[in-house]
Design a protein around this motif. Structure first.
Motif, PDB file in Angstrom:
ATOM      1  N   SER A 125     -31.452  -4.648  97.192  1.00 30.54           N
ATOM      2  CA  SER A 125     -30.318  -3.882  96.683  1.00 30.54           C
ATOM      3  C   SER A 125     -30.239  -2.524  96.608  1.00 30.54           C
ATOM      4  O   SER A 125     -31.145  -2.011  96.180  1.00 30.54           O
ATOM      5  N   PRO A 126     -28.923  -1.815  97.227  1.00 30.93           N
ATOM      6  CA  PRO A 126     -29.270  -0.497  97.588  1.00 30.93           C
ATOM      7  C   PRO A 126     -29.140   0.310  95.906  1.00 30.93           C
ATOM      8  O   PRO A 126     -28.652  -0.456  94.886  1.00 30.93           O
ATOM      9  N   PRO A 127     -29.860   1.275  95.732  1.00 28.04           N
ATOM     10  CA  PRO A 127     -30.153   1.882  94.336  1.00 28.04           C
ATOM     11  C   PRO A 127     -28.696   2.678  93.696  1.00 28.04           C
ATOM     12  O   PRO A 127     -27.921   3.127  94.993  1.00 28.04           O
TER      13      PRO A 127
ATOM     14  N   SER B 102     -23.288   9.706  96.526  1.00 24.66           N
ATOM     15  CA  SER B 102     -24.171   9.207  95.850  1.00 24.66           C
ATOM     16  C   SER B 102     -23.815   9.279  94.236  1.00 24.66           C
ATOM     17  O   SER B 102     -24.373   8.676  93.331  1.00 24.66           O
TER      18      SER B 102
ATOM     19  N   SER C 216     -31.759   2.436 102.191  1.00 21.21           N
ATOM     20  CA  SER C 216     -32.505   1.794 101.026  1.00 21.21           C
ATOM     21  C   SER C 216     -33.695   0.842 101.681  1.00 21.21           C
ATOM     22  O   SER C 216     -33.777   0.211 102.560  1.00 21.21           O
ATOM     23  N   SER C 217     -34.854   1.096 100.630  1.00 20.79           N
ATOM     24  CA  SER C 217     -36.162   0.244 101.047  1.00 20.79           C
ATOM     25  C   SER C 217     -36.066  -0.951 100.264  1.00 20.79           C
ATOM     26  O   SER C 217     -36.936  -1.671 100.104  1.00 20.79           O
ATOM     27  N   GLN C 218     -35.202  -1.258  99.380  1.00 21.04           N
ATOM     28  CA  GLN C 218     -35.312  -2.299  98.358  1.00 21.04           C
ATOM     29  C   GLN C 218     -33.761  -3.157  99.084  1.00 21.04           C
ATOM     30  O   GLN C 218     -33.011  -3.008  99.805  1.00 21.04           O
TER      31      GLN C 218
ATOM     32  N   VAL D 224     -37.129   4.505  96.832  1.00 21.92           N
ATOM     33  CA  VAL D 224     -36.121   3.709  96.708  1.00 21.92           C
ATOM     34  C   VAL D 224     -35.419   3.611  98.281  1.00 21.92           C
ATOM     35  O   VAL D 224     -34.799   2.747  98.689  1.00 21.92           O
ATOM     36  N   GLY D 225     -35.761   4.386  99.038  1.00 28.20           N
ATOM     37  CA  GLY D 225     -35.039   4.717 100.293  1.00 28.20           C
ATOM     38  C   GLY D 225     -35.733   5.658 101.182  1.00 28.20           C
ATOM     39  O   GLY D 225     -36.547   6.672 100.774  1.00 28.20           O
TER      40      GLY D 225
END
Lengths: 279, 263
Positions: free
Chosen positions: B8-10, B113, B4-6, B44-45
């Protein structure tokens, strides 16, 4: 693919290889494949002191990691930084692939990918890579190397050689415009790069790209300075192009040599001897 | 593999996933570029894997100077949460010896996912079509049994043509040789489809017969075809191709500028 003017362009990912689903591999084939895969593995060989500390779970304490990929970038670092005697060779990476020379190149292969550490400032690590690392080995090389280095507060700088033929621009590049420098950095990199950013649709490939990918995903500050040159092989003008990076290097360590371009001559001379066919 | 690039994971639960198969003419990848660029999707990742050849570049979808300097990697995931849409873009070729592993990684990520369905955009060599395939539309589809179960009506309404199974030995009548699915130039398409059938994934393949060259028209054809099913863009009155926004990374597809001294 050829353009309207007949230039042949290399286009990536066009040749799609078939997946042969029906092909059943026999045991012998599988064994050969396994052996080959094993041989292609990247091995890091550290000196006894470093390997002992790594074995006990202590990663290399590193704040600045300089990586030079290609002959010109490596010679630039040798001329300005490694020329002082303040450096210890702490290890090397051995990589075997289709371009590795069998026996004759043994000695050159050993010095093709070496890690150096500053004697007074041990948190500065330098790596010179002058060998070819195959596409399937790049990811592994990066994982293995960065696994030995602690990540907190780490700054990665990559100097990389590239051909101007790989550079795309709307304006035609005259021969006087090369060599030039472009930068590409990860999101965690907060400093100001010393040159212009790499414009779309240009991309970086090879080891610099593998390092950037790793650093981006793991939130490490990293910057790549890519030098586009029109000369194949070691060349003092190309080496000089990396000069702006010296200001960054100077912040980390004392550079004892005044920057003169003469130092590059000795790195170029070695190739002159081989290419005297047309004097 | 997915990072994830945020902070919190998407959450991808019940999202529709659209992804390309790296295939002839890069049609799927170009079509995915159009979707990300037009819908202004958010990254998002990353798919961080050793199965892809490393590459990096600045923002391929930049619209102004401010967002141009943003590093992008070989495989990234984008979302448009309000549309419940996720897109996986793959920008690099898959390493030959690792295609199987890459497929396995994809299938397990899709499963974990909780995507409601997966659309694979692909292409196949036009010159390898058989006599039947030469006629009519160059677009084909494939669906796994579990997606067919829930989308049979939608597919019936669309009236699409399914990818033909070709005989193992054309011209010969052999009762024992069963017709096979054959997608030359499709990269991992066939493998991913059969893996998904075996794993009971809801997956559809949309593919187009094409040749190498300027594949931009092919990308438009494929993305418009997908839009007929997913209704990503609804303004029907416009000319179909002008609804899509071409990303900046498509510039200079045929090389640099021409030397002025030529004229």
């Amino acid at each position: 693919m050829a353009t309207f003017f007949g230039e042949v362009l290399s286009v990536c990912s066009r040749a799609v290889e078939e997946e042969d689903e029906d092909f059943v591999e026999n045991e012998e084939d599988e064994e050969i494949r396994r052996e080959l895969e094993k041989k292609r593995e990247v091995n890091l060989l550290w000196n006894p002191e470093t390997s002992q500390s790594l074995a006990s779970g202590n990663k290399l304490q590193c704040s600045d990691f300089f990586l030079a990929v290609g002959h010109n970038a490596a010679s630039f670092l040798s001329a300005y930084v490694l020329s002082s005697s303040n450096w210890d060779a702490v290890g090397r990476a051995s990589v075997w692939n289709e371009r590795s020379r069998a026996v004759a190149g043994q000695s050159s292969e050993e010095s093709a990918c070496v890690f150096y550490r500053h004697k007074d400032i041990p948190s500065v690590l330098i790596c010179r890579v002058t060998c070819y690392i195959a596409e399937d080995q790049l990811f592994q090389w990066t994982e293995k190397v960065f696994d030995c280095v602690q990540h907190r507060g780490l700054n990665v700088t990559v100097l990389s050689d590239s051909s101007v033929a790989d550079y795309k621009t709307e304006n035609y590049l005259s021969s006087s415009s090369a060599p030039f420098l472009r930068s590409l950095h990860t999101a965690a990199f907060s400093d100001q790069p010393v040159c212009q950013s790499l414009e779309q649709p240009n991309i970086v490939t090879g080891l610099p790209a593998a390092v950037l990918n790793h650093c981006q995903v793991h939130c490490i500050a990293a910057v790549v300075y890519q030098c586009y040159s029109d000369v194949i092989g070691p060349d003092s003008v190309t080496m000089e192009t990396y000069m702006p990076v010296l200001t960054k290097l100077g912040k980390v360590m004392q550079l004892d040599q005044p920057p003169t371009t003469d130092v590059f001559r000795k790195f170029v001379r070695t190739t002159d001897i081989q290419s005297n066919l047309y004097i | 593999m997915f990072v994830s690039s945020q902070d919190s994971p998407p959450v991808f639960k019940d999202f529709t996933l659209v992804m390309p198969a790296v295939s002839v003419g890069n049609v799927g990848q170009l079509a995915v570029d159009l979707i990300v660029s037009t819908l202004n999707m958010r990254r998002v990742g990353y798919m961080h894997t050793d199965c892809l050849i490393p590459m990096a570049g600045n923002n391929p979808y930049s619209s102004c100077k401010e967002d141009a300097e943003e590093l992008h990697t070989p495989a990234e995931v984008y979302t448009a949460a309000e549309m419940k849409l996720a897109v996986l873009q793959i920008r690099a070729p898959i390493i030959q010896t690792r295609t199987k592993r890459f497929r396995q990684q994809l299938v397990s990520w899709i499963k974990a996912s909780g995507f409601s369905r997966t659309m694979v955009l692909s292409s196949s060599h036009a010159y390898q079509r058989d006599d039947l395939q030469l006629q009519g539309s160059p677009l084909r589809f494939l669906v796994t049994p579990s997606l067919l179960g829930v989308s049979a009506d939608a597919l019936k309404e669309l009236g699409w043509r399914e990818m033909e199974r070709t005989p193992a030995f054309p011209g010969l009548t052999d009762a024992e040789a069963e017709p096979r699915l054959c997608i030359p130039g499709g990269g991992i398409t066939k493998g991913l489809y059969s893996d998904s059938c075996a794993e009971d994934l809801r997956l559809a393949v949309l593919l187009l017969f094409c040749s190498e060259g300027d594949n931009i028209p092919d990308a438009f054809a494929l993305v418009n075809h997908l839009n007929d099913w997913l209704h990503l863009l609804d303004n029907q009155d416009q000319e179909p191709n002008s609804r899509w926004k071409i990303p900046t990374s498509w510039s200079l597809l045929f090389g640099s500028g021409i030397p002025p001294a030529l004229f």
